[in-house]
Write an enzyme that holds these catalytic residues in place. Structure first.
Site, PDB file in Angstrom:
ATOM      1  N   CYS A 112      26.285 -22.908  32.725  1.00 59.10           N
ATOM      2  CA  CYS A 112      26.433 -21.445  32.665  1.00 59.10           C
ATOM      3  C   CYS A 112      26.537 -20.798  34.051  1.00 59.10           C
ATOM      4  CB  CYS A 112      25.274 -20.840  31.892  1.00 59.10           C
ATOM      5  SG  CYS A 112      24.976 -21.692  30.346  1.00 59.10           S
ATOM      6  N   HIS A 250      24.299 -13.603  33.329  1.00 54.22           N
ATOM      7  CA  HIS A 250      24.691 -14.541  32.279  1.00 54.22           C
ATOM      8  C   HIS A 250      24.156 -14.036  30.936  1.00 54.22           C
ATOM      9  CE1 HIS A 250      25.299 -18.004  29.901  1.00 54.22           C
ATOM     10  NE2 HIS A 250      24.100 -18.523  30.038  1.00 54.22           N
ATOM     11  N   ASN A 280      26.387 -16.692  23.621  1.00 49.76           N
ATOM     12  CA  ASN A 280      26.371 -17.385  24.907  1.00 49.76           C
ATOM     13  C   ASN A 280      27.596 -18.294  24.994  1.00 49.76           C
ATOM     14  OD1 ASN A 280      25.932 -19.069  27.067  1.00 49.76           O
ATOM     15  ND2 ASN A 280      23.790 -19.506  26.564  1.00 49.76           N
TER      16      ASN A 280
END
Ligand code: UT7
Length: 331
Positions: A112, A250, A280
């Site tokens: 990520c 994020h 996500n």
């Protein structure tokens, strides 16, 4: 030439939306639980015909719109779900986008944190490429590594891609920070290989190639490392938290973003939040959020922007830059 400015952004999200209600029909979960504990309402899932490359290409085409492709000197693709181990996603983007061949084409596996690391890497590479620009991409098809019987993970992840074209900027400031704490227990996804050499048999991987995670530990790591990383980046940029116009974190869990916001004393309205309909998407979240921010018309010349992410590895990264000009979009 220490600064960095963005010349174009783009993103692509598959049209199919997997809602919390739909997840209720395949795994023991609850719509309200997902909404309250994560902030996610639905996530985009790629169709059978789509690939990580097709999503990355769609996002990159938008980012490149109106820009001179012959100036691209580096294409850096962040992904943990490439279509091939080789050729890399970045090499395939060079081909499909018709980019120059005297180009640095690199994939980054930084989970990520990948898009922020792509920005940091591109900034470094561009230092000895005067007049050139870089295309950075975060693209993931997490649905191909998600176990839809595991409610601890499958409610979180989605697919998508985001891209930006950047150049070094004489006037502005760029500062960054990154780190890694190697750990395959808290967040991992095993690689899978063909093991059929009869002279040297190897056991097939015991576990399938799906994301496994200790959510609570990752949650703690995220808030702590992301906040500290942003503080270091701001110190390097000689900037105060209050002077930053936009924050992009994020998008893993709304509560993680809220935790970082509280820890750093950020005005919540300065944060881009799009987790509701994306979930996500690993390296793509910051890239898609960056595109959302620029297309919202809220970025003015001289604005200061901070991006920060954390993820598998475990890794973290943050970056600060001053945007020298407004971007005009044709679409
Ligand atoms: O990109 C980086 C990758 N990952 C992350 O950033 C993830 C970071 N972690 C998180 O976002 C959160 O830890 C989760 C969303 C994964 C979990 O939320 P949580 O508030 O930490 O829940 P928990 O694991 O403490 O579980 C609380 C309860 C448990 O039930 P009991 O033991 O209290 O009865 C779980 O079994 O919630 C239960 N639970 C669920 N219930 C309904 C866990 N997952 C689910 C679910 N639906 N999907």
């Amino acid at each position: 030439m220490n600064g960095l400015t963005i010349l174009g952004t783009g993103s692509y999200t598959p049209p199919f939306a997997l809602t919390n209600k739909m997840l209720e029909t395949i795994v023991d979960t609850d719509s309200e639980w997902i909404k309250l504990r994560t902030g996610i309402l639905s996530r985009a899932i790629a169709a059978e015909s789509e690939t990580t490359l097709s999503m990355a290409t769609a996002a990159a085409q938008k980012a490149l719109d109106g820009l001179d492709r012959s100036k691209i000197g580096a294409v850096i693709a962040a992904t943990i779900t490439p279509d091939y181990l080789t050729p890399s996603l970045s090499c395939l983007l060079q081909r499909d986008l018709g980019l120059p061949t005297d180009i640095a084409a690199i994939d980054i596996n930084c989970a990520c944190s990948g898009f922020v690391m792509a920005m940091k890497t591109a900034h470094t590479l561009l230092a000895d490429m005067p007049g050139r620009t870089a295309l950075i991409i975060g693209a993931e098809m997490l649905s191909r590594v998600t176990d839809y019987t595991d409610r601890a993970t499958c409610v979180l992840f989605g697919d998508g891609a985001g891209a930006a074209v950047i150049r070094r900027d004489a006037a502005g400031t760029f500062a960054s920070d990154c780190g890694a704490v190697g750990n395959a227990e808290l967040l991992s996804c095993r690689a899978q290989y063909l093991c059929n050499n009869p002279f040297m048999p190897r056991p097939r991987d015991a576990e399938p190639g799906a994301i496994a995670m200790n959510g609570q530990e990752v949650f703690r790591f995220a808030i702590e490392t992301c906040s500290e990383s942003v503080k270091r980046t701001l110190t390097r940029a000689c900037a105060e938290v209050d002077s930053v116009n936009h924050f992009i974190f994020h998008q893993a869990n709304r509560r993680i973003i809220d935790g970082i916001v509280r820890k750093l004393g950020i005005t919540p309205e300065k944060c881009v939040i799009n987790i509701e309909n994306h979930g996500n998407t690993s390296s793509a979240t910051c890239a898609v959020a960056l595109d959302d921010l620029f297309r919202s018309g809220k970025v003015n010349a001289g604005n200061r922007i901070v991006m920060a992410a954390f993820g598998g590895g475990l890794t973290y990264a943050s970056a600060y830059f001053t945007q020298s000009e407004e971007i005009k979009y044709n679409d």
